[in-house]
Enzyme design. Sequence first.
Site, PDB file in Angstrom:
ATOM      1  N   TYR A   6      -2.326  -1.774   9.888  1.00  0.00           N
ATOM      2  CA  TYR A   6      -2.239  -1.759   8.431  1.00  0.00           C
ATOM      3  C   TYR A   6      -0.888  -1.211   7.984  1.00  0.00           C
ATOM      4  O   TYR A   6      -0.209  -1.783   7.121  1.00  0.00           O
ATOM      5  CB  TYR A   6      -3.377  -0.908   7.877  1.00  0.00           C
ATOM      6  CG  TYR A   6      -3.480  -0.854   6.369  1.00  0.00           C
ATOM      7  CD1 TYR A   6      -4.262  -1.770   5.674  1.00  0.00           C
ATOM      8  CD2 TYR A   6      -2.826   0.141   5.642  1.00  0.00           C
ATOM      9  CE1 TYR A   6      -4.377  -1.707   4.286  1.00  0.00           C
ATOM     10  CE2 TYR A   6      -2.934   0.212   4.258  1.00  0.00           C
ATOM     11  CZ  TYR A   6      -3.712  -0.719   3.589  1.00  0.00           C
ATOM     12  OH  TYR A   6      -3.816  -0.651   2.220  1.00  0.00           O
ATOM     13  N   SER A  19       0.845  -1.194   0.000  1.00  0.00           N
ATOM     14  CA  SER A  19       0.000   0.000   0.000  1.00  0.00           C
ATOM     15  C   SER A  19       0.881   1.244   0.000  1.00  0.00           C
ATOM     16  O   SER A  19       2.057   1.206   0.383  1.00  0.00           O
ATOM     17  CB  SER A  19      -0.877   0.006   1.259  1.00  0.00           C
ATOM     18  OG  SER A  19      -1.470   1.274   1.482  1.00  0.00           O
TER      19      SER A  19
END
Length: 242
Positions: free
Chosen positions: A154, A131
């Site tokens: 995350y 990401s």
Amino acid sequence: MLSGKTILVLGAKGLIGQEVVQHIMKKNGHVIAADVTSDETASTNITTHVCDITSETDIEQLLNQYPDIDGIVNCAYPRNSQYGTDALEVSSSSFNENVAIQLGSCFSLLKHAARHFKSQQKPLSVVLLSSIYGIKAPDFSIYEGTSMTMPVEYAAVKSGLIHLAKYFAKYINDSNFRVNCVSPGGIENGQPAPFLSAYKDKTLGHGMLSAKDICGSITFLLSDEANYINGTNLTIDDGFTL
């Protein structure tokens, strides 16, 4: 581009996984679509398989069952029920569990993929989904006025994935075993309008991506056109990280 290749897609029923499966099939690849549940699919280009990526036994058995795979895409996104809690409220046990089931399961996948390659001695390309928040700190301003946040787990996991890819590519040290990452910007999935607007202002004009927008890069890395691209992180974000 993928004619004659068999690609294992983990997390095949997820938002990104579904689009990746369809894109690989459009490129004439055969898909082994694996997820924690499975639907029967009537197609000569897809085989469905039940696999829990958090189970090392499941991963090992899956790779043993399909010795002739040419590529692996990990779209799986396992997480516990506390995932997404504000960083100052996340318990250590919940943080550790999410890191274990996300980053830990990817470690198990890479370990067994590397063993698989050493056993079969057949070219294998692995693509991991990282990401933009694996390469930069979150921009918390875009979450103002919403109930959304950027989960601390995350960020930890996605940055770890990039280094795991580099580690295994270097550890195996063979041009025929490739491990790369794709780091997309935000994927649109029903987020509130204020967030979408704030996010778009940080890009070059497109804003949030659709899951389809990253499929071309994934299939490129799986293909022979990407030979000798190894240990790389490919960012697709319409300039968000500039």
